[in-house]
Design a protein around this motif. Sequence first.
Motif, short mmCIF file in Angstrom:
data_model
loop_
_atom_site.label_atom_id
_atom_site.label_comp_id
_atom_site.label_asym_id
_atom_site.label_seq_id
_atom_site.Cartn_x
_atom_site.Cartn_y
_atom_site.Cartn_z
N GLY A 544 -9.00 -69.17 -14.29
CA GLY A 544 -10.06 -69.27 -15.65
C GLY A 544 -9.83 -70.38 -16.42
N LEU A 545 -9.11 -71.25 -16.32
CA LEU A 545 -9.00 -72.44 -17.14
C LEU A 545 -9.22 -73.71 -16.26
CD1 LEU A 545 -5.67 -71.18 -18.74
CD2 LEU A 545 -8.06 -71.63 -20.03
N LYS A 546 -9.71 -74.84 -17.04
CA LYS A 546 -9.95 -76.17 -16.44
C LYS A 546 -8.55 -76.93 -16.21
CE LYS A 546 -14.65 -76.32 -18.88
NZ LYS A 546 -15.22 -77.23 -19.71
N GLY A 547 -8.78 -77.74 -15.07
CA GLY A 547 -7.68 -78.72 -15.19
C GLY A 547 -6.42 -78.12 -14.29
N GLY A 548 -5.30 -79.03 -14.51
CA GLY A 548 -3.99 -78.53 -13.62
C GLY A 548 -2.89 -78.39 -14.76
N GLU A 549 -1.83 -78.54 -13.86
CA GLU A 549 -0.45 -78.10 -14.81
C GLU A 549 0.61 -78.78 -14.10
OE1 GLU A 549 -0.09 -74.14 -15.31
OE2 GLU A 549 0.55 -73.71 -13.12
N GLY A 550 1.88 -79.11 -14.63
CA GLY A 550 3.00 -79.34 -14.10
C GLY A 550 3.65 -78.40 -13.45
N LEU A 589 15.19 -79.09 -21.91
CA LEU A 589 14.06 -79.02 -20.86
C LEU A 589 12.78 -78.60 -21.54
CD1 LEU A 589 16.13 -77.33 -18.03
CD2 LEU A 589 14.86 -79.66 -17.88
N ALA A 590 11.52 -79.00 -21.21
CA ALA A 590 10.18 -78.36 -21.74
C ALA A 590 9.91 -77.07 -20.59
CB ALA A 590 9.18 -79.29 -21.42
N GLU A 591 8.80 -76.72 -20.83
CA GLU A 591 8.32 -75.47 -19.82
C GLU A 591 8.10 -76.13 -18.40
OE1 GLU A 591 4.84 -72.12 -19.87
OE2 GLU A 591 4.52 -74.02 -20.85
N GLU A 592 7.74 -77.35 -18.24
CA GLU A 592 7.02 -77.72 -16.90
C GLU A 592 7.46 -79.09 -16.99
OE1 GLU A 592 2.72 -77.03 -16.74
OE2 GLU A 592 2.84 -75.04 -16.90
N TYR A 593 7.27 -79.75 -15.54
CA TYR A 593 7.56 -81.13 -15.12
C TYR A 593 6.66 -81.52 -14.30
CZ TYR A 593 10.35 -85.00 -13.58
OH TYR A 593 10.99 -86.40 -13.25
N ASP A 594 6.20 -82.57 -14.47
CA ASP A 594 5.10 -83.55 -13.54
C ASP A 594 6.13 -84.41 -12.63
OD1 ASP A 594 3.28 -84.79 -12.25
OD2 ASP A 594 1.98 -85.16 -13.87
N PRO A 595 6.14 -84.05 -11.22
CA PRO A 595 6.86 -84.94 -10.51
C PRO A 595 6.04 -86.36 -10.17
CG PRO A 595 6.11 -83.17 -9.14
CD PRO A 595 5.83 -82.85 -10.74
N THR A 597 4.32 -87.89 -12.55
CA THR A 597 4.61 -89.07 -13.82
C THR A 597 5.94 -89.00 -13.95
OG1 THR A 597 3.78 -87.25 -15.42
CG2 THR A 597 2.23 -88.85 -14.36
N ARG A 598 6.68 -87.98 -13.79
CA ARG A 598 8.32 -88.12 -14.18
C ARG A 598 8.40 -87.68 -15.40
NH1 ARG A 598 11.56 -92.29 -10.37
NH2 ARG A 598 10.84 -91.44 -8.19
N SER A 599 7.35 -86.71 -15.96
CA SER A 599 7.32 -86.45 -17.61
C SER A 599 7.45 -84.74 -17.77
CB SER A 599 6.10 -87.08 -18.21
OG SER A 599 5.03 -86.50 -17.41
N GLN A 600 7.97 -84.65 -18.87
CA GLN A 600 8.28 -83.20 -19.27
C GLN A 600 6.68 -82.78 -20.01
OE1 GLN A 600 11.70 -81.24 -20.57
NE2 GLN A 600 12.84 -82.98 -20.46
N LEU A 601 6.32 -81.48 -19.66
CA LEU A 601 5.27 -80.93 -19.91
C LEU A 601 5.26 -79.76 -20.79
CD1 LEU A 601 2.81 -82.06 -17.06
CD2 LEU A 601 2.88 -83.14 -19.42
N GLY A 602 4.43 -79.29 -21.51
CA GLY A 602 4.38 -77.98 -22.18
C GLY A 602 5.51 -77.77 -23.39
N ASN A 603 5.30 -76.74 -24.16
CA ASN A 603 6.23 -76.47 -25.33
C ASN A 603 7.75 -76.74 -25.00
OD1 ASN A 603 4.34 -75.71 -27.47
ND2 ASN A 603 3.59 -73.90 -25.95
N PHE A 604 8.20 -77.30 -25.97
CA PHE A 604 9.71 -77.95 -25.94
C PHE A 604 10.48 -77.70 -26.99
CE2 PHE A 604 12.45 -81.59 -26.65
CZ PHE A 604 12.80 -81.97 -25.35
#
Length: 651
Positions: A544-550, A589-595, A597-604
């Motif tokens: 129900g949400l647009k876009g993706g996530e890590g 560590l954040a909530e998510e990781y994008d392999p 871009t090798r970057s952390q995502l989400g609340n931290f």
Amino acid sequence: MNADQYPAISDYAFLSDGHSLALIGRDASVEWACFHRYDAAPVFARLLDRRKGGYFRIAPTSPFETTRRYLPDTNVLETTFRTADGAVTVTDCLPVHEDPAHPGRPARRRPGHVLQRHVRGVSGAVEMAVEFFPTFDFARSPAAFSRVEGTGGTSVLRAYGGTEALVLRSGLGSLEPAPVPADADDPDACPGHVSRAVVTAGSESVVTLVRTGAGDPVPGPLSPRELDDRLAETVTYWREWAGRCTYQGPHRDAVVRSLLVLKGLIYAETGAIVAAPTTSLPEEIGGERNWDYRYTWLRDAAAMLAALAGSGYPDEARHFCDWLIGATTSAAKELRVLYGIAGERELDEVCLDHLEGYRGSRPVRVGNGAWEQFQLDVYGELLAALDLAMHLRGDDYRPERAVFVHDVVELAVARWREADEGIWEVRSGRRHYVFSKLMAWIGLDSAIRILDRRPDEARGPELRKRWVREREEIRAEIERRGVDPATGAFVQAFDSSAPDATALQAILRGFVAPDDPRAAATVDLIDRELTRDGHVYRYHGGDGLKGGEGSFVLCTLWLASALAYLGRMEEAEQRLGLVLGCANDLGLLAEEYDPLTRSQLGNFPQGFSHLGVIATAYVIEVAKRQGDGPGPSPVAEDYIDKLARVRRATA
């Protein structure tokens, strides 16, 4: 604002004193700070809007390079600046005052809320600048300033807005209004003050920031000796607390850092644990998956309790038990998915459209609309937590508690056949999620265990028989509709073939034994369908949400633990090492990781991610000690019991 002007999420350090918290960048810039309550409006919010969010920075005026570290086994941050002219360190702490009645616990009530910044010259002579740009109420209340008479060469400035004020004391030059650039034409520009001073080798100064009420008197200054004593007391507090960790395996540094994060997420006033110290850090840059995590989710409860109690911290676990029981007892029919840190039940979600959001990721949200959702697993999570809570407290099965447990079980019995929004809090409607049904099974199993310890004489043995019958009916339905016949793996929802990382919980929660063919099939399906470069995603879209996530850090750690249960130790170690390699230079560590871009995502930093590090490190160590058989035991037991066994094995 150019998104490139925002630091990476992983560039931040985290400070906490049990009441207030702050995120500090690599350049010693405080860009998020909530005083007196973790869910309070921040007084610096540059994290979410570089232009008008506000910040508090101490750094050289000339080009510099930095290194940083936490002082070993503490939540005290040291940043070292090196310039062509010399080197300076800035040591940041939120001073902790220990509760004399509870060693290791911050005092529940404090006279003030302070950020203390020690500036020390290491070599040469470096000109340093203090940049003070506060905001109030998420930058909706511009700061006004007034000067206060200082002593001993200090400059004292009071900033106020709405109902609160900040008092800044600095020995680094006179604080003067920041000049407005000639080309600036921005009515929302954040006003502030700046001072400059040369710091020479061997010199020491302390800059303090005290939060007060707008009508409170200005607190008096502390002597240099008193300030040094506060810092030393805080370092000692954290080191003594960290020293109680029972884990002695090869990942001790990561486990201790993760425990320090969890401790920093515990609100000392009540014992509640927030999911993360931030709101609206995005799961996709520029996307809408931005949530406020400064609250306590019931599903975190059992896992957090087990991790703390199993690692040598029963007092924190008991304190959380007190909050948990107080927030939920006598309100079975009104159970919420999440609560405020003082037990608030209604957390209406509001979008702050005046803020740009991290790297343009909007909306910025305060509150969390998930509190109104029906998530079936909450009954099981609560019953599992109460099971452990009663075990930790030694009794606590008073008549009113027995009535509450009975009411929660009966709600689970009455509602487990309903569809729900599920653990991932989707906003696309309800489904029959397998994990939700699994947690209903866990809830009945926990309730039966509680009943066996404290028989309910008023209802007699028929109550246990009925609960056992209902538990087995849930199991039969999961096995009939929650396993894909084509792969033999547990899946996301009834009568579906879609994978979901929560299916790993069938192994970790003891629903199936490690040598059950469905366990290996589930691990292989998750690894094949939801994994990229070793990192595990939660599920495939449709929420129900647009876009993706890590990728979801905790899910990768679930897979590591499941692999250990199956006896695939090399793979388990590799996945844990992969996650630890994604932490920032401070081990956060954040909530998510994008392999990609090798970057952390989400609340931290994210409590669940660090909880996963602790649990996985323990699971792997126990599995190693058990030899070559499948998993830590012939039949995987409940996740909570597993960590309790770990505690006994490592004591």
